[in-house]
Design a protein around this motif. Structure first.
Motif, PDB file in Angstrom:
ATOM      1  N   SER A 115      -2.151   3.404   3.046  1.00 16.18           N
ATOM      2  CA  SER A 115      -1.267   3.983   2.028  1.00 16.18           C
ATOM      3  C   SER A 115      -1.506   3.313   0.694  1.00 16.18           C
ATOM      4  CB  SER A 115       0.203   3.917   2.440  1.00 16.18           C
ATOM      5  OG  SER A 115       0.442   2.902   3.343  1.00 16.18           O
ATOM      6  N   GLY A 116      -1.728   1.984   0.717  1.00 14.33           N
ATOM      7  CA  GLY A 116      -2.025   1.303  -0.541  1.00 14.33           C
ATOM      8  C   GLY A 116      -3.279   1.876  -1.188  1.00 14.33           C
ATOM      9  N   THR A 163       0.632  -1.398  -3.436  1.00 14.21           N
ATOM     10  CA  THR A 163       0.059  -0.328  -4.241  1.00 14.21           C
ATOM     11  C   THR A 163       0.015  -0.711  -5.714  1.00 14.21           C
ATOM     12  OG1 THR A 163       0.997   1.237  -2.697  1.00 14.21           O
ATOM     13  CG2 THR A 163       0.272   2.099  -4.811  1.00 14.21           C
ATOM     14  N   MET A 211       9.250  -2.676   4.802  1.00 16.68           N
ATOM     15  CA  MET A 211       7.883  -2.170   4.892  1.00 16.68           C
ATOM     16  C   MET A 211       7.556  -1.272   3.703  1.00 16.68           C
ATOM     17  SD  MET A 211       6.232  -0.600   8.219  1.00 16.68           S
ATOM     18  CE  MET A 211       4.774   0.391   8.193  1.00 16.68           C
ATOM     19  N   LEU A 212       8.536  -0.430   3.343  1.00 15.71           N
ATOM     20  CA  LEU A 212       8.332   0.458   2.200  1.00 15.71           C
ATOM     21  C   LEU A 212       8.153  -0.361   0.928  1.00 15.71           C
ATOM     22  CD1 LEU A 212       8.160   3.401   1.652  1.00 15.71           C
ATOM     23  CD2 LEU A 212      10.598   3.434   1.201  1.00 15.71           C
ATOM     24  N   THR A 244      -3.761  -7.305   3.461  1.00 15.09           N
ATOM     25  CA  THR A 244      -2.589  -6.918   4.254  1.00 15.09           C
ATOM     26  C   THR A 244      -2.188  -8.023   5.207  1.00 15.09           C
ATOM     27  OG1 THR A 244      -3.986  -5.865   5.898  1.00 15.09           O
ATOM     28  CG2 THR A 244      -3.092  -4.453   4.187  1.00 15.09           C
ATOM     29  N   ILE A 269      -1.611   0.943   8.307  1.00 16.56           N
ATOM     30  CA  ILE A 269      -0.667   1.772   7.548  1.00 16.56           C
ATOM     31  C   ILE A 269      -0.549   1.240   6.122  1.00 16.56           C
ATOM     32  CG2 ILE A 269       1.738   2.474   7.326  1.00 16.56           C
ATOM     33  CD1 ILE A 269       1.902   2.462  10.347  1.00 16.56           C
ATOM     34  N   ILE A 270      -0.311  -0.078   6.004  1.00 18.57           N
ATOM     35  CA  ILE A 270      -0.158  -0.642   4.654  1.00 18.57           C
ATOM     36  C   ILE A 270      -1.454  -0.470   3.869  1.00 18.57           C
ATOM     37  CG2 ILE A 270       0.262  -2.746   3.345  1.00 18.57           C
ATOM     38  CD1 ILE A 270       2.045  -3.687   5.541  1.00 18.57           C
ATOM     39  N   ILE A 291       4.736  -1.780   0.885  1.00 20.99           N
ATOM     40  CA  ILE A 291       3.716  -0.782   0.552  1.00 20.99           C
ATOM     41  C   ILE A 291       3.713  -0.524  -0.956  1.00 20.99           C
ATOM     42  CG2 ILE A 291       3.101   1.652   0.788  1.00 20.99           C
ATOM     43  CD1 ILE A 291       3.911   1.495   3.669  1.00 20.99           C
ATOM     44  N   SER A 319      11.162   0.441  11.381  1.00 21.57           N
ATOM     45  CA  SER A 319      10.033  -0.238  10.723  1.00 21.57           C
ATOM     46  C   SER A 319       9.753  -1.599  11.330  1.00 21.57           C
ATOM     47  CB  SER A 319      10.332  -0.415   9.244  1.00 21.57           C
ATOM     48  OG  SER A 319      10.210   0.796   8.588  1.00 21.57           O
TER      49      SER A 319
END
Lengths: 408, 438
Positions: free
Chosen positions: B241-242, B312, B304-305, B376, B237-238, B308, B226
């Motif tokens: 996915s958010g 979210t 990173m997870l 982001t 990506i962020i 995210i 990551s």
């Protein structure tokens, strides 16, 4: 023959009714939800306790009373590095409120101007405002803050450039000097008799308000309008001007100048951190773009028939705007405007990108790193923002309720 | 009589005059200019001011950007080329920093040999959402949608494919159990089985299964950590996915807030107000610094997870408020109609209320998405290499130290293109869904 008055068939309560009977099902779901929530919270708190214990930390706000030991670049309330962390947090809070307050005032002005101008019949002006709004709304605020800061710190001259009778750099309107060491605004110098002048000013404001109230009541009672605006301007301006001259100009403006010898440094005036100016300008322009859209939508939401009706009744354009369009537009404008103000306050936490000493930088920055109390610091920080948000939305919601349509 | 009359009339015209063209100042460009720019004293002043403003803003910027140097490997080289081409003291942009460092700006530290993977993942994502966004596309594309998250995860992070496949099987198992049992009319049992079976499967079966499958057919991509994600890849990506995770969560929260059930509605209100009352920056610090305090000892999952998840949860609160507005705007009759037809709560919501409420809230939802995507950039403050932090790190190298505007202009323009196209899409969608009744 009489018909027996039978109620609905009475049955004993069965357990399955908790699931299949809509009268009881919501109760079941709520109990389960409550149980799950409580279990989740208990789980999180248990983890917290275990983790804190294992790390040898405790949950304690005592660090707030210890000596901070660091300097803050901008202190509006007295502060030295011998003061406590609590005091440092207070300084940060005042700084946050300062930039948020300044930003709200200027963003409102910019937003209303841009929103009205975007509806202008002038093609060029309308397009220009569209470009402004779309440019600022679609690029991250962080980038704007960094860009404005870069403009201020990279493209402005050093104080030395302002020295001498024919300096290389010139001040804005001859008053404000933008340098790479901060921005210098002129300051007011209070001389002898300034207090009298201030009292005079307050009295004239009071008198003007009284006159307005009297004019209004008279118009309501007799239908005869009295000239209100010009009389108010006269009440405000004339006595103070006369007093100003009679007292021998007790208040003067001091323009910042570079001292003629030694290291180039400004004397007089108010020195403002470039980080504050950058943050302020970026917040103003960014939020202004959003407010412009809100204002435009609000004005467009008032139907054209309202304007025409007002004209048919013989109202002049100015009064039509003030008495017919604005009150109706405000109803549409105020609720989203509130949330823009709240956004601005929360966005002021981006100060960290340019090193402006707001509450995020003191309490959630240096204090947190020095004491290692992440949990307590962030909790306090979140609490501060939460309280500010809730208080402001409460106050503005009351205002909103006052101006909203009274449906009967 | 008639003769007499004819004699009294001196002249009778029997042909029409040809129409005179309108005055010059009332036609063509001149008329347009008069009407739109110079219709009155105020307008003339405004026009002159606007032209002056444009002149001030563009006089230096446009030549600077136009003269830009595109090929160089350092700022010094760039300046040498500029001095060769133009007289001394001319300013010129140094776009070479973009051609030289575009890979870092776009992909971060993603391994050079693997940079085909993020764009491919983006293509998979777009294919998966396109049947949802555009109704005209073939419905068969919908089959890709549930598989896409796992495929994208595998493409981005690499490793063996069997991990994501085994995880996906759990969802399939849950859905299958739920459908089978609800068809047999055991709704409660179906719900329980739909939740418990996958959980049991993931805890006990998924791991060994993935390992066994990997032993049989080792199908793997080189793993990417990551911390190597950066630049616009990270933002996208962020952001994406958010966006895709926060919408369902936001709908649930909005329904919860309007629920009749006291506990559910109070919990939703509390959640929404607390999340919205605190800036995202503070929440990101929570994710970075204090989330670990609330998790079992030794859990240390990817930053990173965590980001995210936090983004979210944050966006969901905002979207919930937008959708609540949409729900409130629906006439009460719509809800009552659902009840009168004998629909259950979920059926009424799904068939009657939400389609209308979501339609009303489209502009607000898309605005939240745009806000989320712009936000982001805040991850740069918690030491992740989004474009802004990447720009700072490029400026910290010896080759490109001292460069400013070119990087920021590029980043700003890219964000602008993304956000502006999102807002145009929302306007298009609003028009398409417009049913003419207001």
């Amino acid at each position: 023959m009489t018909i027996a008055q039978a109620g609905p068939p009475r049955q004993a309560f069965r357990l399955s009714q908790l699931l299949y009977d809509t009268r009881y099902r919501s109760l079941t779901i709520q109990v389960i939800a409550l149980f799950l929530l409580a279990a989740l919270i208990a789980y999180l708190i248990r983890n917290l306790v275990v983790n804190l214990h294992d790390l040898g930390k405790d949950f304690d706000f005592g660090f707030l009373n210890r000596r901070a030991g660091y300097d803050i670049a901008q202190t509006l309330i007295p502060y030295t590095n011998n003061d406590t962390h609590l005091r440092a947090a207070m300084v940060g809070i005042v700084n946050t409120l300062l930039v948020a307050g300044l930003g709200i005032v200027t963003a409102t002005i910019v937003g209303i101007l841009a929103g009205v101008l975007r509806l202008s019949k002038n093609w060029l002006v309308g397009r220009l405002m569209t470009v402004y709004v779309e440019t600022f709304r679609n690029v991250p605020l962080l980038l704007w803050i960094i860009l404005v800061y870069a403009v201020l710190s990279e493209s402005t001259p050093a104080p030395a450039a302002f020295r001498g009778d024919e300096p290389e750099a010139s001040k804005l309107f001859g008053l404000v000097a933008f340098t790479n060491r901060g921005t210098y605004f002129p300051s007011l110098v209070w001389g002898e008799g300034a207090g009298t002048l201030a009292i005079m000013l307050l009295l004239s404001i009071l008198a003007a308000l009284l006159w307005q109230g009297y004019a209004r009541r008279r118009q309501a009672a007799t239908g005869q309008p009295l000239p209100s605006l010009w009389v108010m301007v006269a009440i405000l301006v004339l006595p103070v001007t006369v007093a100003f001259v009679l007292l021998g100009a007790p208040v003067s403006v001091e323009v910042p100048t570079v001292r003629p010898t030694g290291i180039a440094r400004f004397q007089g005036g108010i020195n403002v951190l470039n980080s504050l100016v950058a943050l302020w300008v970026a917040l103003t322009l960014y939020t202004g773009a959003f407010i412009a859209e809100i204002v435009r939508a609000g004005i467009l939401a008032v139907s054209k028939g309202q304007t025409e009706a007002a004209f048919a009744l013989g109202l002049r354009p100015g009064r039509t705007t003030r008495l017919v369009i604005l009150p109706q537009a405000l109803r549409v404008i105020v609720p989203p405007l509130i949330s823009q103000y709240l956004n601005l306050i929360k966005n002021s936490s981006l100060a960290v990108a340019v090193g402006y000493p707001d509450v995020k930088a003191t309490l959630g920055g240096v204090t947190m790193n020095q004491t290692g109390r992440e949990l307590e610091s962030i909790l306090l920080l979140a609490l501060f923002y939460l309280v500010v948000s809730l208080v402001i939305s409460l106050v503005l919601n009351i205002y909103n309720r006052r101006i909203s349509l009274k449906e009967r | 009589m008639s003769e007499l009359h004819a004699q009294t009339v001196a002249q009778v015209r029997d042909t029409m005059l040809p129409p005179v063209p309108p005055p010059r100042r009332e036609t063509g460009a001149i008329r347009w200019l008069r009407q739109n720019l110079f219709s009155g004293p105020l307008n003339i002043i405004l026009t002159v001011l606007a032209i002056w403003l444009l002149w001030v803003a563009l006089r230096d910027v446009v030549p600077w950007a136009w003269r830009g140097v595109w090929r160089a490997s350092s700022l010094n080289e760039c300046r040498a080329i500029r001095d060769q081409l133009y007289p001394e003291g001319t300013s010129a942009a140094c776009w070479a920093v973009l051609t030289d460092r575009w890979r870092q700006l776009v992909f971060g530290f993603y391994p050079a040999s693997q940079i085909w993977r993020p764009p491919l993942a983006l293509v998979v994502f777009l294919l998966a959402v396109s049947p949802i966004l555009f109704a005209r596309l073939p419905r068969r594309l919908l089959w890709l949608t549930p598989a896409a998250p796992f495929l994208i995860f595998w493409l981005l992070w690499g490793g063996t494919i069997w991990g994501p496949v085994a995880a996906a099987l759990g969802f399939a198992l849950g859905v299958a159990a739920f459908l089978a049992l609800s068809r047999a009319r055991y709704p409660i049992l179906a719900l329980l089985a739909g939740i418990l079976l996958p959980v049991l499967y993931w805890s006990f079966v998924a791991g060994p299964l993935a390992r066994a499958l990997a032993g049989v057919a080792p199908l793997a991509l080189p793993a990417v950590a990551s911390k190597d994600f950066g630049g616009f890849t990270l933002s996208i990506i962020i952001g994406l996915s958010g966006i895709s995770l926060s919408l369902p969560l936001g709908v649930l929260l909005a329904l919860g807030r309007r629920s009749d059930m006291l506990i559910i509605s109070k919990a939703s209100v509390f959640y929404i107000e607390v999340i919205r009352g605190v800036p995202l920056i503070v929440w990101l610090f929570v994710a970075q610094l204090i989330l670990n305090y609330f998790l079992p000892r030794g859990t240390n999952f990817d930053l990173m997870l965590r980001v995210i998840i936090m983004v979210t949860l944050f966006a969901a609160a905002y979207i919930a408020e937008v959708i609540r507005g949409g729900l409130a705007a629906l006439p009460r009759g719509q809800y009552e109609a659902g009840d009168a037809l004998g629909l259950t709560y979920w059926q009424a919501m799904q068939l009657i209320v939400l389609p209308q409420a979501l339609k009303i809230s489209i502009p607000g939802i898309v605005n939240s998405f745009i806000g989320l995507f712009k936000d982001t950039t805040l991850v740069s403050i918690i030491a992740m290499f989004d474009p802004i932090r990447m720009a700072s790190s490029i400026r910290a190298t010896t080759a490109w130290g001292g460069i400013y505007w070119e990087l920021y202009v590029f980043i700003g323009l890219t964000f602008w293109v993304f956000c502006f196209s999102m807002s145009r899409y929302s306007i298009w969608l609003e028009r398409r869904l417009e049913r003419g009744h207001r």
